[in-house]
Design a protein around this motif. Structure first.
Motif, PDB file in Angstrom:
ATOM      1  N   LYS A  77      -7.249   8.562  12.949  1.00 54.49           N
ATOM      2  CA  LYS A  77      -5.808   8.618  12.698  1.00 54.49           C
ATOM      3  C   LYS A  77      -5.374  10.004  12.214  1.00 54.49           C
ATOM      4  O   LYS A  77      -4.357  10.539  12.655  1.00 54.49           O
ATOM      5  CB  LYS A  77      -5.434   7.555  11.658  1.00 54.49           C
ATOM      6  CG  LYS A  77      -3.984   7.531  11.243  1.00 54.49           C
ATOM      7  CD  LYS A  77      -3.120   6.895  12.286  1.00 54.49           C
ATOM      8  CE  LYS A  77      -1.705   6.725  11.787  1.00 54.49           C
ATOM      9  NZ  LYS A  77      -0.884   5.964  12.704  1.00 54.49           N
TER      10      LYS A  77
ATOM     11  N   ARG B 237      -5.246  14.366   3.113  1.00 53.10           N
ATOM     12  CA  ARG B 237      -6.205  14.527   4.212  1.00 53.10           C
ATOM     13  C   ARG B 237      -7.643  14.717   3.722  1.00 53.10           C
ATOM     14  O   ARG B 237      -8.513  15.134   4.478  1.00 53.10           O
ATOM     15  CB  ARG B 237      -5.787  15.698   5.093  1.00 53.10           C
ATOM     16  CG  ARG B 237      -4.447  15.425   5.792  1.00 53.10           C
ATOM     17  CD  ARG B 237      -3.939  16.598   6.583  1.00 53.10           C
ATOM     18  NE  ARG B 237      -4.863  17.089   7.585  1.00 53.10           N
ATOM     19  CZ  ARG B 237      -5.057  16.555   8.786  1.00 53.10           C
ATOM     20  NH1 ARG B 237      -4.399  15.466   9.134  1.00 53.10           N
ATOM     21  NH2 ARG B 237      -5.901  17.095   9.631  1.00 53.10           N
TER      22      ARG B 237
ATOM     23  N   PHE C  96       0.837  -1.182   0.000  1.00 51.62           N
ATOM     24  CA  PHE C  96       0.000   0.000   0.000  1.00 51.62           C
ATOM     25  C   PHE C  96       0.878   1.241   0.000  1.00 51.62           C
ATOM     26  O   PHE C  96       1.948   1.234   0.602  1.00 51.62           O
ATOM     27  CB  PHE C  96      -0.890   0.015   1.242  1.00 51.62           C
ATOM     28  CG  PHE C  96      -1.834  -1.147   1.331  1.00 51.62           C
ATOM     29  CD1 PHE C  96      -2.898  -1.250   0.454  1.00 51.62           C
ATOM     30  CD2 PHE C  96      -1.673  -2.127   2.293  1.00 51.62           C
ATOM     31  CE1 PHE C  96      -3.785  -2.311   0.534  1.00 51.62           C
ATOM     32  CE2 PHE C  96      -2.557  -3.190   2.378  1.00 51.62           C
ATOM     33  CZ  PHE C  96      -3.610  -3.276   1.499  1.00 51.62           C
TER      34      PHE C  96
ATOM     35  N   ALA D 137      -1.076  -1.747   7.843  1.00 52.79           N
ATOM     36  CA  ALA D 137      -0.073  -0.954   7.136  1.00 52.79           C
ATOM     37  C   ALA D 137      -0.120   0.516   7.541  1.00 52.79           C
ATOM     38  O   ALA D 137       0.926   1.164   7.663  1.00 52.79           O
ATOM     39  CB  ALA D 137      -0.265  -1.090   5.625  1.00 52.79           C
ATOM     40  N   TRP D 138      -1.327   1.020   7.744  1.00 54.41           N
ATOM     41  CA  TRP D 138      -1.471   2.443   8.088  1.00 54.41           C
ATOM     42  C   TRP D 138      -1.616   2.663   9.595  1.00 54.41           C
ATOM     43  O   TRP D 138      -1.856   3.765  10.050  1.00 54.41           O
ATOM     44  CB  TRP D 138      -2.668   3.043   7.367  1.00 54.41           C
ATOM     45  CG  TRP D 138      -2.427   3.269   5.897  1.00 54.41           C
ATOM     46  CD1 TRP D 138      -1.245   3.165   5.222  1.00 54.41           C
ATOM     47  CD2 TRP D 138      -3.405   3.631   4.916  1.00 54.41           C
ATOM     48  NE1 TRP D 138      -1.412   3.434   3.885  1.00 54.41           N
ATOM     49  CE2 TRP D 138      -2.755   3.742   3.669  1.00 54.41           C
ATOM     50  CE3 TRP D 138      -4.769   3.862   4.969  1.00 54.41           C
ATOM     51  CZ2 TRP D 138      -3.408   4.083   2.495  1.00 54.41           C
ATOM     52  CZ3 TRP D 138      -5.434   4.199   3.791  1.00 54.41           C
ATOM     53  CH2 TRP D 138      -4.746   4.319   2.581  1.00 54.41           C
ATOM     54  N   GLU D 139      -1.456   1.586  10.359  1.00 59.38           N
ATOM     55  CA  GLU D 139      -1.533   1.638  11.824  1.00 59.38           C
ATOM     56  C   GLU D 139      -2.829   2.289  12.294  1.00 59.38           C
ATOM     57  O   GLU D 139      -2.844   3.190  13.133  1.00 59.38           O
ATOM     58  CB  GLU D 139      -0.310   2.344  12.417  1.00 59.38           C
ATOM     59  CG  GLU D 139       0.988   1.638  12.088  1.00 59.38           C
ATOM     60  CD  GLU D 139       2.217   2.352  12.599  1.00 59.38           C
ATOM     61  OE1 GLU D 139       2.144   3.577  12.869  1.00 59.38           O
ATOM     62  OE2 GLU D 139       3.245   1.677  12.732  1.00 59.38           O
ATOM     63  N   LEU D 140      -3.933   1.808  11.739  1.00 59.56           N
ATOM     64  CA  LEU D 140      -5.258   2.295  12.116  1.00 59.56           C
ATOM     65  C   LEU D 140      -5.781   1.481  13.296  1.00 59.56           C
ATOM     66  O   LEU D 140      -5.460   0.299  13.419  1.00 59.56           O
ATOM     67  CB  LEU D 140      -6.224   2.177  10.933  1.00 59.56           C
ATOM     68  CG  LEU D 140      -5.815   2.904   9.652  1.00 59.56           C
ATOM     69  CD1 LEU D 140      -6.794   2.603   8.535  1.00 59.56           C
ATOM     70  CD2 LEU D 140      -5.692   4.400   9.895  1.00 59.56           C
TER      71      LEU D 140
ATOM     72  N   LEU E  35      -4.659  -3.268   5.262  1.00 59.96           N
ATOM     73  CA  LEU E  35      -4.535  -1.816   5.155  1.00 59.96           C
ATOM     74  C   LEU E  35      -4.539  -1.184   6.545  1.00 59.96           C
ATOM     75  O   LEU E  35      -3.743  -0.286   6.824  1.00 59.96           O
ATOM     76  CB  LEU E  35      -5.664  -1.250   4.293  1.00 59.96           C
ATOM     77  CG  LEU E  35      -5.612   0.257   4.037  1.00 59.96           C
ATOM     78  CD1 LEU E  35      -4.383   0.622   3.202  1.00 59.96           C
ATOM     79  CD2 LEU E  35      -6.889   0.717   3.339  1.00 59.96           C
TER      80      LEU E  35
ATOM     81  N   SER F 150       2.003   4.891   1.343  1.00 63.21           N
ATOM     82  CA  SER F 150       1.945   5.402   2.714  1.00 63.21           C
ATOM     83  C   SER F 150       0.687   6.253   2.872  1.00 63.21           C
ATOM     84  O   SER F 150       0.184   6.834   1.906  1.00 63.21           O
ATOM     85  CB  SER F 150       3.188   6.235   3.034  1.00 63.21           C
ATOM     86  OG  SER F 150       3.118   7.483   2.379  1.00 63.21           O
ATOM     87  N   LEU F 151       0.211   6.331   4.078  1.00 64.57           N
ATOM     88  CA  LEU F 151      -0.966   7.143   4.350  1.00 64.57           C
ATOM     89  C   LEU F 151      -0.690   8.610   4.037  1.00 64.57           C
ATOM     90  O   LEU F 151      -1.574   9.316   3.547  1.00 64.57           O
ATOM     91  CB  LEU F 151      -1.417   6.960   5.805  1.00 64.57           C
ATOM     92  CG  LEU F 151      -2.659   7.717   6.238  1.00 64.57           C
ATOM     93  CD1 LEU F 151      -3.844   7.438   5.318  1.00 64.57           C
ATOM     94  CD2 LEU F 151      -3.003   7.369   7.685  1.00 64.57           C
TER      95      LEU F 151
ATOM     96  N   MET G 228      -1.664   9.733   0.641  1.00 70.13           N
ATOM     97  CA  MET G 228      -3.102   9.828   0.387  1.00 70.13           C
ATOM     98  C   MET G 228      -3.686  11.194   0.736  1.00 70.13           C
ATOM     99  O   MET G 228      -4.768  11.539   0.272  1.00 70.13           O
ATOM    100  CB  MET G 228      -3.855   8.739   1.164  1.00 70.13           C
ATOM    101  CG  MET G 228      -3.450   7.326   0.801  1.00 70.13           C
ATOM    102  SD  MET G 228      -3.775   6.891  -0.919  1.00 70.13           S
ATOM    103  CE  MET G 228      -5.544   6.711  -0.875  1.00 70.13           C
TER     104      MET G 228
ATOM    105  N   LEU H 106      -9.760   6.054   9.723  1.00 66.11           N
ATOM    106  CA  LEU H 106      -8.922   7.090   9.111  1.00 66.11           C
ATOM    107  C   LEU H 106      -9.181   8.449   9.753  1.00 66.11           C
ATOM    108  O   LEU H 106      -8.251   9.242   9.951  1.00 66.11           O
ATOM    109  CB  LEU H 106      -9.165   7.154   7.606  1.00 66.11           C
ATOM    110  CG  LEU H 106      -8.511   6.046   6.797  1.00 66.11           C
ATOM    111  CD1 LEU H 106      -9.073   6.008   5.378  1.00 66.11           C
ATOM    112  CD2 LEU H 106      -6.998   6.211   6.776  1.00 66.11           C
TER     113      LEU H 106
END
Length: 179
Positions: A34, A12, A4, A173-176, A170, A6-7, A10, A31
């Motif tokens: 986060k 905001r 994926f 990966a994005w530490e949600l 996901l 990185s966040l 993407m 999201l």
């Protein structure tokens, strides 16, 4: 998909698309936490609070949508393709989620019958199992290709999750955080 972006790539203002009960609202809420931006569940704009999904007048729905996309940051889940052009014009990233329609149907039953509070639910929580929704899940069983095409055509940073398993990866990966 295991790699994926990185966040941070993407941005905001992230649009989340996909068929009903694929996990859009849950991902939007995570999201939102986060990135510390509002989660905007378009179903809440489209339907009147305190009802069992009674549709709001088009002009009112469109006005709520257009006001929301003017904010500095947001995570917006929901499709409503007639409003996608202006949403994509403000978005900084797109996520498309999907899952097999049988699993989505099971989630529909679970959330409607057993989850009094959930991401994306209408204020007033008067959800009930309806033939209309069961039919909608069947009718949209192969609709993800359409959403995927819309997303790819934007040229924005993009993620596709073909299943709930991908959505879970996901999250990792994005530490949600899961609520």
């Amino acid at each position: 998909m295991s790699d994926f972006p990185s966040l941070a790539v993407m941005g905001r203002r992230i649009v989340i698309l996909g068929p009903t009960n694929a996990g859009k609202s849950t991902l939007a809420a995570a999201l939102s936490r986060k990135l510390d931006v509002p989660a905007i569940h378009l179903d809440r704009f489209r339907h009147l609070p305190g009802t069992d999904w009674q549709v709001r007048p088009d002009a009112e729905f469109h006005a709520l949508h257009d006001e929301a996309i003017g904010q500095q940051g947001w995570i917006m889940d929901g499709n409503y393709s007639v409003l996608m052009p202006q949403r994509f014009a403000r978005a900084t990233g797109v996520v498309v989620v999907d899952d097999h329609y049988v699993r989505r149907f099971g989630r529909y039953l679970k959330r409607t019958l057993f989850e009094a509070q959930r991401a994306g639910n209408l204020d007033g929580n008067r959800d009930s199992v309806t033939w209309m929704m069961i039919n909608w899940i069947w009718k949209t069983r192969n609709s993800v290709g359409r959403y995927d095409g819309f997303a790819r055509d934007t040229g924005l940073p993009y993620v596709f999750c073909a299943s709930l398993k991908d959505v879970r990866r996901l999250f990792d990966a994005w530490e949600l955080t899961r609520s």
